[in-house]
Design a protein around this motif. Structure first.
Motif, PDB file in Angstrom:
ATOM      1  N   LYS A  53      -3.666  -4.429  -7.829  1.00 34.27           N
ATOM      2  CA  LYS A  53      -2.264  -4.635  -7.463  1.00 34.27           C
ATOM      3  C   LYS A  53      -1.382  -3.494  -7.991  1.00 34.27           C
TER       4      LYS A  53
ATOM      5  N   PHE B  17      -2.088  -0.474  -5.884  1.00 36.83           N
ATOM      6  CA  PHE B  17      -1.443  -0.619  -4.581  1.00 36.83           C
ATOM      7  C   PHE B  17       0.038  -0.279  -4.670  1.00 36.83           C
ATOM      8  N   TYR B  18       0.729  -0.801  -5.680  1.00 31.48           N
ATOM      9  CA  TYR B  18       2.157  -0.514  -5.836  1.00 31.48           C
ATOM     10  C   TYR B  18       2.398   0.977  -6.087  1.00 31.48           C
TER      11      TYR B  18
END
Length: 108
Positions: free
Chosen positions: A73, A76-77
């Motif tokens: 996550k 991804f950010y």
């Protein structure tokens, strides 16, 4: 500034800044020159530099992910930040400078 060069994350942060700066230069300087003043040359040059910085950013992002064991996550950010105007500057505060123990609280 020199201390940033000592670690992979520090070098990545410098690269993220340069990538973000090149993106903003395209958006707010060379694109208006191209479309308002019919001068495409600066856009070609800055676009090439930005493209190279973007590719280097992605390569370094995955190296940082592996070395610092970033979660998917967070990775991804960080990737998303590279395609949003001002994204890498926001990511500097909320992703790159966050200690790993804060990651589990904020990025679940």
């Amino acid at each position: 500034m020199l201390s940033l060069l000592q670690t992979k994350l520090g070098r990545f942060r410098i690269l993220a800044f340069l990538e973000g700066l090149s993106f903003l230069t395209i958006l707010f300087v060379t694109m208006p020159l191209k479309y308002l003043y019919q001068n495409p040359e600066p856009n070609k040059i800055v676009g090439l530099v930005h493209g190279l910085l973007f590719l280097l950013y992605l390569v370094e992002l995955f190296q940082v992910k592996m070395e610092y064991q970033w979660k998917l996550k967070k990775t991804f950010y960080a990737a998303l930040a590279s395609v949003l105007p001002f994204g890498t500057f926001v990511a500097e505060k909320y992703l790159y400078l966050k200690p790993d123990h804060d990651e589990s609280e904020n990025l679940k």
